[in-house]
Write an enzyme that holds these catalytic residues in place. Sequence first.
Site, PDB file in Angstrom:
ATOM      1  N   ASP A   1      -5.750  74.881  -6.448  1.00 45.21           N
ATOM      2  CA  ASP A   1      -4.537  75.104  -5.664  1.00 45.21           C
ATOM      3  C   ASP A   1      -3.559  73.937  -5.729  1.00 45.21           C
ATOM      4  O   ASP A   1      -2.487  73.998  -5.146  1.00 45.21           O
ATOM      5  CB  ASP A   1      -4.897  75.374  -4.199  1.00 45.21           C
TER       6      ASP A   1
ATOM      7  N   TYR B   1      -1.909  63.792  -9.522  1.00 42.00           N
ATOM      8  CA  TYR B   1      -3.190  63.169  -9.831  1.00 42.00           C
ATOM      9  C   TYR B   1      -3.128  62.258 -11.052  1.00 42.00           C
ATOM     10  O   TYR B   1      -4.034  61.449 -11.276  1.00 42.00           O
ATOM     11  CB  TYR B   1      -4.265  64.237 -10.048  1.00 42.00           C
TER      12      TYR B   1
END
Length: 447
Positions: free
Chosen positions: A171, A270
């Site tokens: 997600d 990330y």
Amino acid sequence: MREKSAICIAGGGSTFTPGIVLMLVENQDRFPISKITLYDNNAERQDKLAEACAIMLKEKAPEIEFNWTTDPETAFTGIDFVMAHIRVGLYAMREMDEKIPLKYGVVGQETCGPGGMAYGMRSIGPVIEILDYMEKYSPNAWMLNYSNPAAIVAEATRRLRPGHRIINICDMPVGLETNMCSIIKDETGRELTRKDMEIRYYGLNHFGWWTQVQDKEGNDLMPILKKHISEMGYANNSPEFQHRDPSWVETYTKAKDVYALDPETIPNTYLKYYLYPDFVVEHSDPNYTRANEVMDGREKTVFGQAKAIVENGTSKGNEFAAGVHASFIVDLACALKFNTHERMLLIVPNEGAIENFDPTAMVEIPCLVGSNGPEPLKIGEIPTFQRGLMTEQVCVEKLVVEAWIEHSYQKMWQAITLSKTVPSGKVAKQILDDLIEANKDFWPELK
């Protein structure tokens, strides 16, 4: 009238489970439900949430059959979908994943670097076990797996259960696209949802880039987003952002420096762990990591809500919240069940979608989803910078899976050494030896 589905939520003791149950209830107009079963091997933890969910369902959707169990045959018989989000070792082991690398000056994170590899080694076996249970008791069901670390788990299922009815999802891009809508509202006043946008994206899980964001009329939204991200990262003025934990605020803000490395694209947040690992370590508290934030935050909040619901005998006044990932799961289930051909980001075998990249790599790219599963869209060739980073990272993921299959100390050492977050083979070995000791109850014995 749409056919109803029977659902098994594997990982019934997760703090995300009540939100998923709530999302299923709230979306019955498009995805009707006949039965929801929670499954977990931790009965005590699952019972606390299940009792609260039972009260909530009785109030909101009494027609749905609801039960919970630790017995695989009971859980996986007569179902259409398994929604799996397990955390092997719970947050106590996540804490080790984060703190052991930090001890050696290396990024400590649950899905990136050595911590992600440690988590992957714990997750592979149990995810395969759940898939096998599903196929034994309900062979026509689909498993929607969002257990982390998704990249390593996806590679393991590709290697060990090729062609089986499992779709690996995450997600994180969905959450960032929702954040993009907040940025567009900040900058232009225009209100959009992520479903009002058409995107192009490629990469690995937690390791990717947007190359196109436009609205349904074809208007290019990238210039607005790029300008904002170049100055502020993903930080914005929405209430959702303002209430994030400090570690997430820092991650979203750092995206401006990740973006600077390739202003032609918009990055997944990330990537900061790989491109600025020195920054991450400098700004990490080795004694209080993200795992501690979650244990002191979401864990206490959700279990506190569940306890209050059970004690009061009603969910009124203690409503659970449905998260972004829960909505994404319903979208995927609808696409599979009703052949909607919705466009979604999924983790799938490359098989030429990215032309100049390993065809066996598990990549995260847009797919059209119908009753036969995902149909990946062609990406074409990608630039040298992204291809180089992805090649290194996909080799790390493959080595971890090979280490698990072969019980190979050597390959696990190679995997940690190869990670862009780790400075040397010496440090990699020190981290590995500590991780082996911490994970002796979860990992296969490495030789």
